[in-house]
Write a protein that holds these residues in place. Structure first.
Motif, PDB file in Angstrom:
ATOM      1  N   ILE A   1       6.542  -4.989  -2.208  1.00 42.09           N
ATOM      2  CA  ILE A   1       5.686  -3.824  -2.940  1.00 42.09           C
ATOM      3  C   ILE A   1       4.287  -3.776  -2.101  1.00 42.09           C
ATOM      4  N   MET A   2       3.925  -2.619  -1.845  1.00 39.93           N
ATOM      5  CA  MET A   2       2.864  -2.170  -1.281  1.00 39.93           C
ATOM      6  C   MET A   2       2.266  -0.967  -2.052  1.00 39.93           C
ATOM      7  N   PHE A   3       0.842  -0.572  -2.032  1.00 40.28           N
ATOM      8  CA  PHE A   3       0.256   0.415  -2.622  1.00 40.28           C
ATOM      9  C   PHE A   3      -0.401   1.489  -1.458  1.00 40.28           C
ATOM     10  N   ALA A   4      -0.198   2.743  -1.901  1.00 42.32           N
ATOM     11  CA  ALA A   4      -0.661   3.678  -0.851  1.00 42.32           C
ATOM     12  C   ALA A   4      -1.974   4.079  -1.184  1.00 42.32           C
ATOM     13  N   PRO A   5      -2.901   4.324  -0.101  1.00 40.04           N
ATOM     14  CA  PRO A   5      -2.631   4.207   1.354  1.00 40.04           C
ATOM     15  C   PRO A   5      -2.436   2.733   1.949  1.00 40.04           C
TER      16      PRO A   5
ATOM     17  N   PRO B   1      -5.415  -0.216  -6.635  1.00 36.57           N
ATOM     18  CA  PRO B   1      -3.778  -0.289  -6.980  1.00 36.57           C
ATOM     19  C   PRO B   1      -3.741  -0.397  -8.512  1.00 36.57           C
ATOM     20  N   ASP B   2      -2.621   0.317  -8.928  1.00 37.91           N
ATOM     21  CA  ASP B   2      -2.409   0.626 -10.128  1.00 37.91           C
ATOM     22  C   ASP B   2      -1.637  -0.825 -10.841  1.00 37.91           C
ATOM     23  N   ALA B   3      -2.242  -1.759 -11.342  1.00 33.24           N
ATOM     24  CA  ALA B   3      -1.899  -2.877 -12.120  1.00 33.24           C
ATOM     25  C   ALA B   3      -0.738  -2.862 -13.064  1.00 33.24           C
ATOM     26  N   ASP B   4      -1.049  -1.640 -13.960  1.00 33.74           N
ATOM     27  CA  ASP B   4      -0.064  -1.382 -14.960  1.00 33.74           C
ATOM     28  C   ASP B   4       1.345  -0.993 -14.202  1.00 33.74           C
TER      29      ASP B   4
ATOM     30  N   LEU C   1      -8.346  -7.745  -9.004  1.00 37.93           N
ATOM     31  CA  LEU C   1      -7.484  -8.687  -8.021  1.00 37.93           C
ATOM     32  C   LEU C   1      -6.945  -9.974  -8.588  1.00 37.93           C
ATOM     33  N   GLN C   2      -7.625 -10.501  -9.714  1.00 37.75           N
ATOM     34  CA  GLN C   2      -7.146 -11.597 -10.487  1.00 37.75           C
ATOM     35  C   GLN C   2      -5.985 -11.318 -11.275  1.00 37.75           C
ATOM     36  N   ARG C   3      -6.124  -9.818 -11.841  1.00 33.14           N
ATOM     37  CA  ARG C   3      -5.029  -9.698 -12.648  1.00 33.14           C
ATOM     38  C   ARG C   3      -3.728  -9.502 -11.892  1.00 33.14           C
ATOM     39  N   MET C   4      -3.805  -8.725 -10.689  1.00 29.78           N
ATOM     40  CA  MET C   4      -2.609  -8.681  -9.842  1.00 29.78           C
ATOM     41  C   MET C   4      -1.902  -9.789  -9.535  1.00 29.78           C
ATOM     42  N   SER C   5      -2.719 -10.825  -9.203  1.00 31.93           N
ATOM     43  CA  SER C   5      -2.274 -12.206  -9.130  1.00 31.93           C
ATOM     44  C   SER C   5      -1.494 -12.936  -9.982  1.00 31.93           C
TER      45      SER C   5
END
Length: 394
Positions: A117-121, A150-153, A187-191
């Motif tokens: 997974i990556m996020f645009a751009p 980035p959209d964490a949801d 960032l922590q939520r994504m982690s």
């Protein structure tokens, strides 16, 4: 007899590096100022360069070193990670730049056919690293239209519903090409989402010192987290090629797997480059922050140059050395606009298509001293006024 048909398909299907394309464009032009490549205009600290100059005749400089990096450099880096980045459980591998660090990570963590997974751009070189290693199922997530965060949801839903679970999630923070900074709570939520899904979280911190308007860079740590760092931009060491991987010392066996890859690509990063990195570290991060302060005026100049596009069209400037701009709706061909600006107005930008966003451009404000940046900004503003009012006029 060899033929193109005998070349590996995974390489053939990898996109051509956008910077190679830009260099080819610029070679044919006279007096064109580049705002396209992600570089800084300063050199490494003078004191560090002077120390390295005296080392040229040392036999150890011409020999191989430890695959994972010079012991004294790794020791200094682990101290830096603990004190500056609050990474308390990280081991270090020194690489020939951050791009090689990322390739090492992809080879160590991903198999051909895995999804990621990556996020645009997204950072175009990371995308290519996946492609050339056979990781072609690249899921690209959306960013917030206003912030580009980035959209964490979306991430949580995608990791939950995609089987098998994507192997890793990759972000650059502060962003390349976006110039935005993912705040610590996000960032922590994504982690945490990655940890709960059983997925690696890879964060490229190349621009850790490039923070503006009172923002402070933070890292996240965990057994599922890999952090990447670089000396290239911070210490003006682009051509010296030194980066490093910080990975959990508690993941049994990961070090050995990384060493397999390292020994078959560079064996070790250049010894003299590592010594320059060590001496630069000794000078400390305040030297870097003093250089970065000088970029604030450059950022203001480029923001003004982009004003013909409208306030809502321009994002970034929170961190790193980039602004990200949307071209007028009728100019989706970002490569065409870039070629036109370079040939007609003498200023080069980077097209957004290689980052998954046609109709956008990336502008780098780190590579020029203020007076040269001012000239580039004047050309860019004239060009964008003409683009908005007249289009791509000859």
């Amino acid at each position: 007899m060899g033929s193109l048909g005998m070349v590996a398909k995974r390489v053939m299907l990898t996109e051509m590096p956008v910077m190679v394309q830009m260099r080819q464009l610029l070679q044919g032009l006279k007096d064109c100022i580049s705002l396209c490549q992600g570089v800084v205009y300063w050199q490494p600290p003078n004191v560090a360069l002077e120390k390295v100059q005296k080392l040229v005749w040392e036999p150890s400089i011409s020999n191989y070193g430890a695959d994972e990096g010079l012991p004294e450099l790794r020791e200094s880096l682990m101290k830096k990670l603990r004190q500056e980045n609050n990474l308390q459980k990280s081991s270090v591998m020194v690489t020939a730049g951050a791009n090689q660090a990322f390739v090492n990570i992809v080879l160590a963590l991903c198999d051909a056919g895995d999804s990621v997974i990556m996020f645009a751009p997204y950072y175009f070189n990371s995308y290519m690293s996946f492609q050339m290693t056979g990781v072609t199922n690249i899921l690209v997530g959306p960013g917030d239209p206003k912030t580009l965060y980035p959209d964490a949801d979306w991430l949580e839903t995608t990791l939950l519903n995609t089987k098998p679970t994507p192997k890793l999630v990759s972000v650059v923070n502060p962003g390349n090409p976006s110039g935005t900074y993912i705040p610590q709570p996000l960032l922590q939520r994504m982690s945490d989402i990655c940890k709960n899904a059983g997925c690696w979280f890879v964060v490229d911190n190349t621009y850790e010192y490039f923070m503006y308007d009172g923002r402070e860079h933070v890292c996240v740590e965990g057994d599922h987290v890999v952090n990447i760092f670089s000396f290239s931009k911070a210490y003006g060491m682009m051509g010296w090629r030194v980066g490093y991987i910080a990975y959990s010392s508690e993941v049994k066996g990961l070090s050995e797997e990384l060493l397999k890859i390292q020994d078959n690509i560079p064996i070790c990063a250049s010894i003299i480059s590592q010594r320059l990195a060590l001496h630069s570290l000794e000078i400390g991060p305040e030297w870097v922050r003093d250089q970065v302060k000088n970029l604030v005026k450059n950022r203001e100049l480029i923001l003004d140059a982009l004003s013909p596009l409208g306030d809502e069209a321009v994002k970034g400037g929170e961190g790193s050395i980039y602004l990200w701009a949307k071209l007028p709706e009728e100019h989706k061909d970002d490569f065409g606009v870039v070629r036109w600006l370079a040939s007609k107005h003498g200023v080069a930008l980077l097209p957004g298509s290689p980052s998954g966003c046609p109709g956008f451009v990336r502008i780098s404000y780190g590579g020029l001293p203020e007076e040269q940046c001012r000239l580039a900004a004047e050309r860019l503003k004239r060009g964008l006024i003409q683009l908005v009012t007249e289009g791509l006029s000859p």
